[in-house]
Design a protein around this motif. Structure first.
Motif, PDB file in Angstrom:
ATOM      1  N   LEU A  42     -60.315  16.172  11.142  1.00 12.64           N
ATOM      2  CA  LEU A  42     -60.126  17.408  10.369  1.00 12.64           C
ATOM      3  C   LEU A  42     -58.785  17.406   9.643  1.00 12.64           C
ATOM      4  CD1 LEU A  42     -61.668  20.078  12.770  1.00 12.64           C
ATOM      5  CD2 LEU A  42     -62.457  19.505  10.464  1.00 12.64           C
ATOM      6  N   ILE A  43     -57.737  16.914  10.306  1.00 12.68           N
ATOM      7  CA  ILE A  43     -56.410  16.860   9.680  1.00 12.68           C
ATOM      8  C   ILE A  43     -56.462  15.990   8.426  1.00 12.68           C
ATOM      9  CG2 ILE A  43     -54.058  15.949   9.959  1.00 12.68           C
ATOM     10  CD1 ILE A  43     -54.263  16.837  12.945  1.00 12.68           C
ATOM     11  N   ARG A  44     -57.223  14.916   8.471  1.00 14.56           N
ATOM     12  CA  ARG A  44     -57.328  14.017   7.317  1.00 14.56           C
ATOM     13  C   ARG A  44     -58.193  14.614   6.200  1.00 14.56           C
ATOM     14  NH1 ARG A  44     -58.073   9.800  11.670  1.00 14.56           N
ATOM     15  NH2 ARG A  44     -56.004   8.907  11.933  1.00 14.56           N
ATOM     16  N   GLN A  45     -59.126  15.512   6.557  1.00 14.90           N
ATOM     17  CA  GLN A  45     -60.058  16.066   5.571  1.00 14.90           C
ATOM     18  C   GLN A  45     -59.555  17.346   4.912  1.00 14.90           C
ATOM     19  OE1 GLN A  45     -63.737  16.735   7.656  1.00 14.90           O
ATOM     20  NE2 GLN A  45     -63.929  14.603   8.282  1.00 14.90           N
ATOM     21  N   GLU A  46     -58.781  18.139   5.641  1.00 15.95           N
ATOM     22  CA  GLU A  46     -58.391  19.470   5.167  1.00 15.95           C
ATOM     23  C   GLU A  46     -56.880  19.563   5.016  1.00 15.95           C
ATOM     24  OE1 GLU A  46     -60.598  22.001   4.608  1.00 15.95           O
ATOM     25  OE2 GLU A  46     -62.354  20.928   5.340  1.00 15.95           O
ATOM     26  N   LYS A  47     -56.440  20.602   4.320  1.00 16.03           N
ATOM     27  CA  LYS A  47     -55.007  20.884   4.190  1.00 16.03           C
ATOM     28  C   LYS A  47     -54.731  22.147   5.008  1.00 16.03           C
ATOM     29  CE  LYS A  47     -51.392  21.473   0.731  1.00 16.03           C
ATOM     30  NZ  LYS A  47     -50.418  20.712   1.442  1.00 16.03           N
ATOM     31  N   PHE A  48     -53.975  21.994   6.098  1.00 15.49           N
ATOM     32  CA  PHE A  48     -53.734  23.100   7.014  1.00 15.49           C
ATOM     33  C   PHE A  48     -52.347  23.705   6.828  1.00 15.49           C
ATOM     34  CE2 PHE A  48     -57.090  20.694   9.137  1.00 15.49           C
ATOM     35  CZ  PHE A  48     -57.984  21.718   9.418  1.00 15.49           C
ATOM     36  N   ASP A  74     -46.514  13.620   4.693  1.00  9.43           N
ATOM     37  CA  ASP A  74     -47.182  14.844   4.253  1.00  9.43           C
ATOM     38  C   ASP A  74     -47.675  15.683   5.428  1.00  9.43           C
ATOM     39  OD1 ASP A  74     -48.972  12.683   4.659  1.00  9.43           O
ATOM     40  OD2 ASP A  74     -50.562  13.747   3.570  1.00  9.43           O
ATOM     41  N   LEU A  75     -48.026  15.038   6.540  1.00  8.56           N
ATOM     42  CA  LEU A  75     -48.524  15.776   7.707  1.00  8.56           C
ATOM     43  C   LEU A  75     -47.397  16.360   8.551  1.00  8.56           C
ATOM     44  CD1 LEU A  75     -51.440  13.487   8.972  1.00  8.56           C
ATOM     45  CD2 LEU A  75     -51.556  15.471   7.455  1.00  8.56           C
ATOM     46  N   LYS A  76     -46.278  15.668   8.649  1.00  9.69           N
ATOM     47  CA  LYS A  76     -45.216  16.164   9.526  1.00  9.69           C
ATOM     48  C   LYS A  76     -44.506  17.393   8.960  1.00  9.69           C
ATOM     49  CE  LYS A  76     -41.423  12.949   8.551  1.00  9.69           C
ATOM     50  NZ  LYS A  76     -40.612  11.919   9.176  1.00  9.69           N
ATOM     51  N   LYS A  77     -44.839  17.773   7.734  1.00 10.33           N
ATOM     52  CA  LYS A  77     -44.303  19.004   7.151  1.00 10.33           C
ATOM     53  C   LYS A  77     -45.115  20.231   7.587  1.00 10.33           C
ATOM     54  CE  LYS A  77     -42.729  16.573   3.044  1.00 10.33           C
ATOM     55  NZ  LYS A  77     -43.028  16.306   1.638  1.00 10.33           N
ATOM     56  N   ILE A  78     -46.277  20.007   8.178  1.00 11.34           N
ATOM     57  CA  ILE A  78     -47.153  21.110   8.604  1.00 11.34           C
ATOM     58  C   ILE A  78     -46.580  21.719   9.883  1.00 11.34           C
ATOM     59  CG2 ILE A  78     -49.478  21.772   9.360  1.00 11.34           C
ATOM     60  CD1 ILE A  78     -50.520  19.284   7.825  1.00 11.34           C
ATOM     61  N   PRO A  79     -46.399  23.050   9.934  1.00 10.72           N
ATOM     62  CA  PRO A  79     -45.937  23.680  11.183  1.00 10.72           C
ATOM     63  C   PRO A  79     -46.870  23.322  12.337  1.00 10.72           C
ATOM     64  CG  PRO A  79     -45.873  25.243   9.370  1.00 10.72           C
ATOM     65  CD  PRO A  79     -46.578  24.018   8.857  1.00 10.72           C
ATOM     66  N   LEU A  80     -46.255  23.002  13.492  1.00 10.02           N
ATOM     67  CA  LEU A  80     -47.003  22.511  14.641  1.00 10.02           C
ATOM     68  C   LEU A  80     -46.600  23.269  15.903  1.00 10.02           C
ATOM     69  CD1 LEU A  80     -48.850  20.300  15.956  1.00 10.02           C
ATOM     70  CD2 LEU A  80     -46.804  18.884  16.131  1.00 10.02           C
ATOM     71  N   VAL A  81     -47.604  23.731  16.642  1.00 12.68           N
ATOM     72  CA  VAL A  81     -47.393  24.343  17.952  1.00 12.68           C
ATOM     73  C   VAL A  81     -48.104  23.455  18.966  1.00 12.68           C
ATOM     74  CG1 VAL A  81     -47.799  26.343  19.428  1.00 12.68           C
ATOM     75  CG2 VAL A  81     -47.276  26.689  17.000  1.00 12.68           C
ATOM     76  N   ILE A  82     -47.333  22.918  19.917  1.00 11.11           N
ATOM     77  CA  ILE A  82     -47.936  22.131  20.991  1.00 11.11           C
ATOM     78  C   ILE A  82     -48.121  23.047  22.197  1.00 11.11           C
ATOM     79  CG2 ILE A  82     -47.564  20.259  22.647  1.00 11.11           C
ATOM     80  CD1 ILE A  82     -46.408  18.599  20.427  1.00 11.11           C
TER      81      ILE A  82
END
Length: 188
Positions: A42-48, A74-82
């Motif tokens: 999903l991460i590869r298919q969509e822009k979250f 480009d992905l590590k700029k996405i806010p992330l909650v673990i």
């Protein structure tokens, strides 16, 4: 109008549903993944706008998903909650302070969820270190990966955090004093 696309990667249906229900209605389009493979696809298919990632997942672990996210600019700029019910599982792999994501302990309530999302969004806007600090088995972080705060902006940000924490501590002390006074009055 939906403005934020959120991905919740968790093997527990209850957690995925809980996150969906706790988010303010109308502002979020929530997509779900039940394991790390589905999440990465999903991460590869969509822009979250936000990724919420359980650390312990089947097929591909949350740690491996995290590494994939961090390895792509480009992905590590996405806010992330673990998310995890056991913070020590996370700190075995990633040393604190968590600069590139926000940690949310399970179980959590709506206020904690919203706070974690806001914090993750703030952290995502900060300049990133090239390397992610990784804890060694003895808990010591190798100095080459620490990314010591050397610029004035980073020092100022840390000083602001300290001031904020001190204000919170002072507020808690005041509340504690009020509780003690109240208890003393009730005992008399």
């Amino acid at each position: 109008m939906v403005s934020n696309k959120v991905l919740v990667i968790d093997d527990t249906t209850v957690v995925r549903v809980k996150v969906r229900e706790m988010l303010p209605p109308g502002n979020f389009d929530v997509m779900e993944a039940k394991d790390g493979v589905e999440g990465l696809n999903l991460i590869r298919q969509e822009k979250f706008s936000l990724i919420m990632l359980d650390f312990l997942l089947p097929k591909i672990s949350g740690w491996e998903v995290f590494q994939q996210i961090q390895s792509q600019p480009d992905l590590k700029k996405i806010p992330l909650v673990i998310m995890s019910g056991r913070k020590e599982e996370v700190t075995e792999k990633i040393s604190e302070p968590f600069e590139n994501f926000e940690f949310l302990g399970k179980p959590f309530d709506q206020k904690q969820l919203i706070g974690a999302i806001k914090s993750a969004m703030t952290k995502a806007k900060q300049p990133r270190q090239e390397s992610v600090p990784v804890a060694t088995p003895n808990g010591v972080t190798p100095s080459a990966d620490v990314g010591i705060a050397s610029s004035g902006d980073e020092i100022q940000a840390l000083n602001e955090k300290i001031a904020k924490m001190q204000a919170e501590i002072d507020g808690l002390k005041k509340q504690l004093a009020q509780v003690v006074t109240f208890i003393k009055q009730k005992i008399k």
